[in-house]
Design a protein around this motif. Structure first.
Motif, mmCIF file in Angstrom:
data_model
loop_
_atom_site.group_PDB
_atom_site.id
_atom_site.type_symbol
_atom_site.label_atom_id
_atom_site.label_comp_id
_atom_site.label_asym_id
_atom_site.label_seq_id
_atom_site.Cartn_x
_atom_site.Cartn_y
_atom_site.Cartn_z
ATOM 1 N N ARG A 91 -12.581 -49.604 20.946
ATOM 2 C CA ARG A 91 -12.147 -48.643 20.528
ATOM 3 C C ARG A 91 -12.525 -47.389 21.305
ATOM 4 O O ARG A 91 -11.449 -46.436 21.287
ATOM 5 C CB ARG A 91 -12.647 -48.435 18.807
ATOM 6 C CG ARG A 91 -12.455 -49.531 17.883
ATOM 7 C CD ARG A 91 -11.073 -49.830 17.657
ATOM 8 N NE ARG A 91 -10.851 -48.799 16.850
ATOM 9 C CZ ARG A 91 -9.563 -48.857 16.235
ATOM 10 N NH1 ARG A 91 -8.595 -49.669 16.621
ATOM 11 N NH2 ARG A 91 -8.850 -47.739 15.236
ATOM 12 N N PRO A 97 -10.500 -44.140 16.813
ATOM 13 C CA PRO A 97 -11.833 -43.893 15.892
ATOM 14 C C PRO A 97 -12.666 -44.923 16.241
ATOM 15 O O PRO A 97 -11.945 -46.211 15.947
ATOM 16 C CB PRO A 97 -11.159 -43.473 14.561
ATOM 17 C CG PRO A 97 -9.776 -42.979 14.984
ATOM 18 C CD PRO A 97 -9.256 -43.738 16.104
ATOM 19 N N ARG A 99 -15.499 -45.703 14.136
ATOM 20 C CA ARG A 99 -16.289 -45.881 12.792
ATOM 21 C C ARG A 99 -15.343 -46.348 11.565
ATOM 22 O O ARG A 99 -15.577 -45.837 10.459
ATOM 23 C CB ARG A 99 -17.173 -44.713 12.410
ATOM 24 C CG ARG A 99 -18.186 -44.440 13.687
ATOM 25 C CD ARG A 99 -19.144 -43.422 13.205
ATOM 26 N NE ARG A 99 -20.084 -43.451 14.175
ATOM 27 C CZ ARG A 99 -21.071 -42.349 14.241
ATOM 28 N NH1 ARG A 99 -21.200 -41.634 13.318
ATOM 29 N NH2 ARG A 99 -21.950 -42.117 15.345
ATOM 30 N N GLN A 101 -12.368 -45.195 10.590
ATOM 31 C CA GLN A 101 -11.244 -44.349 9.795
ATOM 32 C C GLN A 101 -9.850 -45.008 9.948
ATOM 33 O O GLN A 101 -9.590 -45.752 11.031
ATOM 34 C CB GLN A 101 -11.564 -43.059 10.486
ATOM 35 C CG GLN A 101 -12.715 -42.432 10.421
ATOM 36 C CD GLN A 101 -13.633 -42.708 11.569
ATOM 37 O OE1 GLN A 101 -13.735 -43.636 12.224
ATOM 38 N NE2 GLN A 101 -14.449 -41.696 11.835
ATOM 39 N N THR A 103 -5.977 -45.201 10.871
ATOM 40 C CA THR A 103 -5.174 -44.619 12.212
ATOM 41 C C THR A 103 -3.769 -44.443 11.957
ATOM 42 O O THR A 103 -3.025 -43.913 12.662
ATOM 43 C CB THR A 103 -5.409 -45.480 13.280
ATOM 44 O OG1 THR A 103 -5.045 -46.819 13.245
ATOM 45 C CG2 THR A 103 -6.906 -45.344 13.828
ATOM 46 N N ALA A 107 -6.310 -38.934 12.520
ATOM 47 C CA ALA A 107 -6.867 -39.524 13.853
ATOM 48 C C ALA A 107 -6.295 -38.738 14.762
ATOM 49 O O ALA A 107 -6.394 -39.179 16.019
ATOM 50 C CB ALA A 107 -6.763 -41.074 14.004
ATOM 51 N N THR A 109 -7.439 -36.215 16.237
ATOM 52 C CA THR A 109 -8.570 -35.789 17.044
ATOM 53 C C THR A 109 -8.801 -36.613 18.193
ATOM 54 O O THR A 109 -8.873 -36.490 19.430
ATOM 55 C CB THR A 109 -9.698 -35.509 16.295
ATOM 56 O OG1 THR A 109 -9.525 -34.340 15.340
ATOM 57 C CG2 THR A 109 -10.816 -34.666 17.257
ATOM 58 N N ARG A 110 -8.834 -37.881 17.895
ATOM 59 C CA ARG A 110 -9.202 -38.937 18.964
ATOM 60 C C ARG A 110 -7.893 -39.422 19.535
ATOM 61 O O ARG A 110 -8.090 -39.548 20.984
ATOM 62 C CB ARG A 110 -9.740 -40.134 18.143
ATOM 63 C CG ARG A 110 -11.224 -40.191 17.579
ATOM 64 C CD ARG A 110 -11.968 -40.130 18.929
ATOM 65 N NE ARG A 110 -12.197 -41.423 19.673
ATOM 66 C CZ ARG A 110 -13.026 -41.605 20.811
ATOM 67 N NH1 ARG A 110 -13.839 -40.672 20.995
ATOM 68 N NH2 ARG A 110 -12.864 -42.859 21.329
ATOM 69 N N LYS A 111 -6.663 -39.559 18.759
ATOM 70 C CA LYS A 111 -5.677 -40.019 19.407
ATOM 71 C C LYS A 111 -4.608 -39.026 20.348
ATOM 72 O O LYS A 111 -4.122 -39.298 21.225
ATOM 73 C CB LYS A 111 -4.726 -40.628 18.448
ATOM 74 C CG LYS A 111 -5.148 -41.809 17.828
ATOM 75 C CD LYS A 111 -4.316 -42.217 16.664
ATOM 76 C CE LYS A 111 -2.881 -42.789 16.891
ATOM 77 N NZ LYS A 111 -2.305 -43.443 15.584
#
Length: 125
Positions: A91, A97, A99, A101, A103, A107, A109-111
């Motif tokens: 991951r 993410p 933990r 979450q 997708t 998501a 912020t991460r992607k």
């Protein structure tokens, strides 16, 4: 201006708030430092004597892992997970993410920014 653990602490803020500018020191550790060194909570950084600044610096160096060491340790932990190839490491590697979450939506912020898929136009009849 007080310089502790390689960070310039703002002079006009209270000591409790100023210590939080150091990576790895939050509210509880800042309060712990002030109580152990018997520095009043309402004291400002510019009111600290050179002796008090030296005692704060010494206590942080002796008992807490902060700034570069802590950042390096966190990076090494993430790198270890990625090298193992475990689920959390995969991951991290894919920038998703870690933990649990969802997708399907969110998501962002991460992607990163959403990318449009070419050729997927809505067909009307």
């Amino acid at each position: 201006m007080a310089r502790i653990a390689g960070v310039n602490i703002p002079t006009n803020k209270r000591v409790l708030i100023g210590l939080r500018y150091i990576y790895g020191i939050g509210p509880s550790k800042a309060l712990d430092i002030c109580t152990r060194l018997s520095i009043p909570e309402d004291r400002r950084v510019n009111q600290l004597s050179d002796d008090e600044v030296a005692r704060i610096r010494e206590l942080i160096d002796r008992e807490f892992r902060v700034e570069g060491d802590l950042r390096r340790e966190n990076a090494m932990n993430i790198k270890r997970l990625m090298d193992l190839g475990c689920y959390r490491g995969l991951r991290h590697r894919r920038g998703l993410p870690v933990r649990g979450q969802r997708t399907h939506t969110n998501a962002r912020t991460r992607k990163g920014k959403a990318v449009a898929i070419a050729g997927k136009k809505k067909v009307t009849k």
